[in-house]
Motif scaffolding. Structure first.
Motif, PDB file in Angstrom:
ATOM      1  N   PHE A   1     -15.176  11.970  -0.551  1.00 43.76           N
ATOM      2  CA  PHE A   1     -13.358  12.793  -0.695  1.00 43.76           C
ATOM      3  C   PHE A   1     -13.286  13.663  -1.985  1.00 43.76           C
ATOM      4  CE2 PHE A   1     -12.549  10.092   2.855  1.00 43.76           C
ATOM      5  CZ  PHE A   1     -11.310  10.985   3.272  1.00 43.76           C
ATOM      6  N   THR A   2     -12.426  15.191  -1.372  1.00 43.80           N
ATOM      7  CA  THR A   2     -12.529  16.439  -1.873  1.00 43.80           C
ATOM      8  C   THR A   2     -10.840  16.998  -1.858  1.00 43.80           C
ATOM      9  OG1 THR A   2     -15.362  16.608  -2.605  1.00 43.80           O
ATOM     10  CG2 THR A   2     -13.150  18.374  -3.696  1.00 43.80           C
ATOM     11  N   ILE A   3      -9.958  16.409  -3.524  1.00 39.21           N
ATOM     12  CA  ILE A   3      -8.757  16.629  -2.828  1.00 39.21           C
ATOM     13  C   ILE A   3      -8.882  18.467  -3.896  1.00 39.21           C
ATOM     14  CG2 ILE A   3      -7.678  15.059  -1.725  1.00 39.21           C
ATOM     15  CD1 ILE A   3      -6.473  14.351  -4.810  1.00 39.21           C
ATOM     16  N   PHE A   4      -8.075  19.288  -3.111  1.00 34.18           N
ATOM     17  CA  PHE A   4      -7.482  20.565  -4.329  1.00 34.18           C
ATOM     18  C   PHE A   4      -5.961  19.734  -4.025  1.00 34.18           C
ATOM     19  CE2 PHE A   4     -11.745  22.405  -2.051  1.00 34.18           C
ATOM     20  CZ  PHE A   4     -11.451  22.268  -3.043  1.00 34.18           C
ATOM     21  N   VAL A   5      -5.577  20.543  -5.601  1.00 35.42           N
ATOM     22  CA  VAL A   5      -4.518  20.823  -5.648  1.00 35.42           C
ATOM     23  C   VAL A   5      -3.079  21.320  -6.665  1.00 35.42           C
ATOM     24  CG1 VAL A   5      -4.514  17.621  -5.727  1.00 35.42           C
ATOM     25  CG2 VAL A   5      -4.529  18.913  -7.963  1.00 35.42           C
ATOM     26  N   SER A   6      -1.931  21.182  -7.016  1.00 33.10           N
ATOM     27  CA  SER A   6      -1.681  22.914  -8.108  1.00 33.10           C
ATOM     28  C   SER A   6      -0.423  22.205  -7.909  1.00 33.10           C
ATOM     29  CB  SER A   6      -2.429  24.117  -6.740  1.00 33.10           C
ATOM     30  OG  SER A   6      -1.069  24.988  -7.709  1.00 33.10           O
ATOM     31  N   GLN A   7       0.217  21.834  -8.968  1.00 31.08           N
ATOM     32  CA  GLN A   7       0.830  21.249  -9.385  1.00 31.08           C
ATOM     33  C   GLN A   7       2.378  22.294  -9.145  1.00 31.08           C
ATOM     34  OE1 GLN A   7      -0.497  20.365 -13.022  1.00 31.08           O
ATOM     35  NE2 GLN A   7      -2.023  19.626 -10.652  1.00 31.08           N
ATOM     36  N   ASP A   8       1.825  23.959  -9.105  1.00 33.71           N
ATOM     37  CA  ASP A   8       2.706  24.660  -8.869  1.00 33.71           C
ATOM     38  C   ASP A   8       3.023  25.597  -6.904  1.00 33.71           C
ATOM     39  OD1 ASP A   8       0.124  25.851  -8.184  1.00 33.71           O
ATOM     40  OD2 ASP A   8       1.431  27.909  -9.918  1.00 33.71           O
ATOM     41  N   ASP A   9       2.580  24.005  -6.351  1.00 28.54           N
ATOM     42  CA  ASP A   9       2.604  24.656  -4.899  1.00 28.54           C
ATOM     43  C   ASP A   9       3.689  24.111  -4.354  1.00 28.54           C
ATOM     44  OD1 ASP A   9       2.674  24.588  -2.062  1.00 28.54           O
ATOM     45  OD2 ASP A   9       0.668  23.256  -2.152  1.00 28.54           O
TER      46      ASP A   9
ATOM     47  N   ASP B   1      -7.586  20.977  -9.516  1.00 24.59           N
ATOM     48  CA  ASP B   1      -6.821  21.405 -10.205  1.00 24.59           C
ATOM     49  C   ASP B   1      -7.058  23.016  -9.693  1.00 24.59           C
ATOM     50  OD1 ASP B   1      -4.703  21.503 -10.422  1.00 24.59           O
ATOM     51  OD2 ASP B   1      -3.851  20.515 -12.010  1.00 24.59           O
ATOM     52  N   LEU B   2      -5.912  23.303  -9.010  1.00 21.37           N
ATOM     53  CA  LEU B   2      -6.012  24.539  -9.169  1.00 21.37           C
ATOM     54  C   LEU B   2      -4.734  25.212  -9.611  1.00 21.37           C
ATOM     55  CD1 LEU B   2      -7.257  25.370  -5.404  1.00 21.37           C
ATOM     56  CD2 LEU B   2      -9.274  24.922  -7.472  1.00 21.37           C
ATOM     57  N   THR B   3      -4.265  24.504 -10.586  1.00 19.56           N
ATOM     58  CA  THR B   3      -2.932  25.038 -10.614  1.00 19.56           C
ATOM     59  C   THR B   3      -2.257  26.073 -11.740  1.00 19.56           C
ATOM     60  OG1 THR B   3      -1.727  22.765 -11.289  1.00 19.56           O
ATOM     61  CG2 THR B   3      -0.625  24.513 -12.210  1.00 19.56           C
ATOM     62  N   LYS B   4      -4.130  26.569 -12.227  1.00 20.12           N
ATOM     63  CA  LYS B   4      -3.899  27.890 -13.070  1.00 20.12           C
ATOM     64  C   LYS B   4      -4.839  28.854 -12.497  1.00 20.12           C
ATOM     65  CE  LYS B   4      -3.980  25.191 -17.927  1.00 20.12           C
ATOM     66  NZ  LYS B   4      -4.719  25.225 -19.233  1.00 20.12           N
ATOM     67  N   VAL B   5      -4.743  28.617 -10.988  1.00 21.59           N
ATOM     68  CA  VAL B   5      -5.411  29.724 -10.555  1.00 21.59           C
ATOM     69  C   VAL B   5      -4.526  30.652  -9.493  1.00 21.59           C
ATOM     70  CG1 VAL B   5      -7.215  30.244  -8.910  1.00 21.59           C
ATOM     71  CG2 VAL B   5      -8.005  28.055 -10.040  1.00 21.59           C
ATOM     72  N   LYS B   6      -5.315  31.953  -9.857  1.00 25.64           N
ATOM     73  CA  LYS B   6      -3.884  33.492  -9.915  1.00 25.64           C
ATOM     74  C   LYS B   6      -4.240  33.580  -8.373  1.00 25.64           C
ATOM     75  CE  LYS B   6      -3.431  34.427 -14.083  1.00 25.64           C
ATOM     76  NZ  LYS B   6      -2.132  33.786 -15.039  1.00 25.64           N
ATOM     77  N   SER B   7      -3.177  33.832  -7.150  1.00 27.72           N
ATOM     78  CA  SER B   7      -2.797  33.677  -6.043  1.00 27.72           C
ATOM     79  C   SER B   7      -1.904  34.446  -5.826  1.00 27.72           C
ATOM     80  CB  SER B   7      -2.161  32.160  -5.442  1.00 27.72           C
ATOM     81  OG  SER B   7      -2.099  32.625  -3.888  1.00 27.72           O
TER      82      SER B   7
ATOM     83  N   ASP C   1      -0.340  34.949  -2.857  1.00 33.57           N
ATOM     84  CA  ASP C   1       0.036  33.969  -2.238  1.00 33.57           C
ATOM     85  C   ASP C   1       1.187  33.503  -2.974  1.00 33.57           C
ATOM     86  OD1 ASP C   1       1.686  31.958  -0.350  1.00 33.57           O
ATOM     87  OD2 ASP C   1      -0.201  30.874  -0.851  1.00 33.57           O
ATOM     88  N   GLY C   2       2.667  33.565  -2.372  1.00 35.30           N
ATOM     89  CA  GLY C   2       4.195  33.615  -2.859  1.00 35.30           C
ATOM     90  C   GLY C   2       4.242  32.173  -2.874  1.00 35.30           C
ATOM     91  N   LEU C   3       3.545  31.286  -2.138  1.00 37.48           N
ATOM     92  CA  LEU C   3       4.124  29.957  -2.465  1.00 37.48           C
ATOM     93  C   LEU C   3       2.766  29.021  -3.135  1.00 37.48           C
ATOM     94  CD1 LEU C   3       4.782  29.717   1.797  1.00 37.48           C
ATOM     95  CD2 LEU C   3       6.583  29.157  -0.246  1.00 37.48           C
ATOM     96  N   HIS C   4       1.931  30.095  -3.691  1.00 41.97           N
ATOM     97  CA  HIS C   4       0.951  29.066  -3.877  1.00 41.97           C
ATOM     98  C   HIS C   4      -0.158  27.453  -3.073  1.00 41.97           C
ATOM     99  CE1 HIS C   4       3.096  30.474  -7.916  1.00 41.97           C
ATOM    100  NE2 HIS C   4       2.081  31.409  -7.198  1.00 41.97           N
ATOM    101  N   HIS C   5       0.219  27.766  -2.299  1.00 42.92           N
ATOM    102  CA  HIS C   5      -0.209  27.138  -0.763  1.00 42.92           C
ATOM    103  C   HIS C   5      -1.425  27.611  -0.510  1.00 42.92           C
ATOM    104  CE1 HIS C   5       0.525  23.687   1.028  1.00 42.92           C
ATOM    105  NE2 HIS C   5       0.688  24.250   2.528  1.00 42.92           N
TER     106      HIS C   5
ATOM    107  N   ALA D   1       5.500  25.060  -1.150  1.00 44.58           N
ATOM    108  CA  ALA D   1       5.625  24.493  -0.156  1.00 44.58           C
ATOM    109  C   ALA D   1       5.048  22.798   0.455  1.00 44.58           C
ATOM    110  CB  ALA D   1       4.629  25.102   0.861  1.00 44.58           C
ATOM    111  N   LEU D   2       4.960  22.500  -1.046  1.00 37.59           N
ATOM    112  CA  LEU D   2       4.284  21.326  -1.467  1.00 37.59           C
ATOM    113  C   LEU D   2       5.378  20.795  -1.497  1.00 37.59           C
ATOM    114  CD1 LEU D   2       1.565  19.964  -2.497  1.00 37.59           C
ATOM    115  CD2 LEU D   2       2.365  20.293   0.245  1.00 37.59           C
ATOM    116  N   ALA D   3       6.607  21.007  -3.061  1.00 35.31           N
ATOM    117  CA  ALA D   3       7.865  21.250  -3.738  1.00 35.31           C
ATOM    118  C   ALA D   3       8.958  21.178  -2.072  1.00 35.31           C
ATOM    119  CB  ALA D   3       8.441  22.063  -4.576  1.00 35.31           C
ATOM    120  N   LEU D   4       8.996  21.980  -1.259  1.00 38.80           N
ATOM    121  CA  LEU D   4       9.977  21.880  -0.224  1.00 38.80           C
ATOM    122  C   LEU D   4       9.670  20.533   0.489  1.00 38.80           C
ATOM    123  CD1 LEU D   4      11.586  23.057   1.019  1.00 38.80           C
ATOM    124  CD2 LEU D   4      10.203  24.440   2.139  1.00 38.80           C
ATOM    125  N   SER D   5       8.303  20.312   1.108  1.00 32.38           N
ATOM    126  CA  SER D   5       8.049  19.485   1.406  1.00 32.38           C
ATOM    127  C   SER D   5       8.394  17.413   0.844  1.00 32.38           C
ATOM    128  CB  SER D   5       6.192  19.218   1.713  1.00 32.38           C
ATOM    129  OG  SER D   5       5.888  18.129   2.258  1.00 32.38           O
TER     130      SER D   5
END
Length: 404
Positions: A257-265, A304-310, A312-316, A267-271
């Motif tokens: 298993f591999t998971i991609f996470v981002s604390q500035d997501d 952790d992709l938090t610092k990856v530029k995107s 996508d305004g949702l960072h999702h 869409a997940l904050a809304l979820s």
């Protein structure tokens, strides 16, 4: 106020041409263009319109379709992006374009298709997330396969999403509705002699569907088929406690298993807000406790992709939009390679932390080690819930392919 702002942002994410599934006839080849061939399985209801093929409503049958998507030359696009048509028909020299759609009317036809498009016996299964049309998931998989250079046969599983931000609960129930169908597809692939390995890439709400299907396999058969070697969960929209139970109930033999996470997501904050402020797996900080230790002991790699530029305004959707991450999926994760702090680097400024080390903290942080999964067992007595898994209801709808 937060919910309104988030919904407004979500609603503004679909500003492209609709109804792009009608094939474009290429009279002459486009120099530099390439084609992605995929097998598409869906539990969506047929729309009766060749421009859309399937709606967001549910069907009791599983339909299989052969689809080809033309990708414009590299000079006309940037890696990690989908060039949606500005108008119809699309211009294959500048935009993505569907060039072939064939309805497969039997399982034998599907097997024949796979043999014709076999890439080393490897299958790459993509399960999309919330708020997706049929065409959205087709174009996204085409982009991922092309940009990642993954050496595998692409298979898309698209479940009934109404592609409306206000239909979150409908979409969530549609994943539950489709879990046995996805299980059947994965079993058919696993049972095929020519298939040597299967990698699953699931995004957002599609990670819930994937985990439920794998959990059902574990409960039915005692374990997940060994050919399902790698499972990649991007921005997983799953309750942390539920994920732990799903993971354990698969059985002792599980895929990597591999998971991609981002604390500035966002869409997940809304979820999380909709779910009663329950933390989502895709929003954790894998370098913080208790997650770091739990992931290490479970042998799960967290990136952790938090610092990856995107853009996508949702960072999702960072997993698909970052060229470096897409390449990582295709060349490393889909082949089952173990990531280490000495070889994780996938681009300038992107490094990793592995197995409890504290150096090279960059845009990506990974935590992985082979160990028992007992840490994921909930030490508190859990309330017993009834889980009913039944056969899909019969229907009088036409059945190009009915998978049982």
């Amino acid at each position: 106020m937060f919910v309104l702002a988030a919904l407004t942002l979500l609603a503004g994410c679909g500003g492209h041409a609709k109804g792009v599934m009608a094939p474009v006839a290429l009279t002459t080849p486009v120099p530099g263009a390439s084609t992605v061939d995929m097998l598409v399985a869906t539990t969506r209801e047929p729309s009766g319109d060749p421009a859309t093929l399937f709606s967001g409503e549910r069907d009791a049958n599983t339909f299989l379709t052969d689809v080809a998507v033309s990708i414009p030359p590299e000079t006309a696009r940037k890696s990690g992006t989908v060039q949606w048509p500005r108008k119809l028909p699309p211009d294959p020299a500048k935009e993505f374009a569907v060039t072939r759609v064939n309805e497969l009317k039997s399982l034998d036809e599907a097997k024949s298709w796979f043999l014709q498009h076999d890439v080393g016996g490897n299958a790459f299964v993509f399960v999309h997330g919330f708020n997706n049309r049929y065409e959205d998931s087709v174009y996204r998989l085409a982009q991922i396969v092309h940009d990642s250079e993954v050496q595998a046969t692409p298979v898309l599983f698209t479940w009934p999403s109404r592609a409306n931000v206000f239909d979150y609960n409908y979409d969530k129930e549609s994943t539950n509705y489709s879990r046995t169908a996805l299980e059947d597809i994965l079993k058919k692939l696993s049972d095929a002699p020519k298939v040597k390995s299967i990698t699953i890439l699931a995004h957002s709400m599609g990670t819930w569907l994937t985990m439920e299907s794998l959990r059902q396999m574990g409960i039915r058969d005692g374990n997940v088929p060994s050919k399902i070697e790698n499972v990649i969960l991007a921005s997983p929209d799953i309750d942390l406690d539920v994920f732990a139970k799903q993971f354990v109930e698969m059985g002792k033999k599980r895929p990597k298993f591999t998971i991609f996470v981002s604390q500035d997501d966002r869409a997940l904050a809304l979820s999380s807000f909709i779910s009663g402020d329950v933390s989502r797996l895709g929003a954790i900080d894998p370098s913080a406790e208790p997650y770091r230790t739990q992931l290490e002991r479970a042998g799960i790699t967290a990136i952790d992709l938090t610092k990856v530029k995107s853009e996508d305004g949702l960072h999702h959707g960072k997993f698909a939009e970052s060229p470096e991450i897409v390449q990582l999926i295709g060349t490393r994760l889909a082949t089952g390679q173990t990531l280490t702090d000495s070889d994780i680097s996938v681009g300038t400024g992107i490094a990793a932390v592995v197995a409890g080390t504290a150096r090279n903290v960059g845009n990506v942080a990974a935590v992985t080690v082979s160990a028992p999964v007992s840490i994921l067992e909930n030490p508190q007595p859990a309330k017993k819930k009834k889980v009913v898994v039944g056969d899909t209801l019969a229907t009088d709808m036409p059945t190009p392919v009915k998978i049982k």
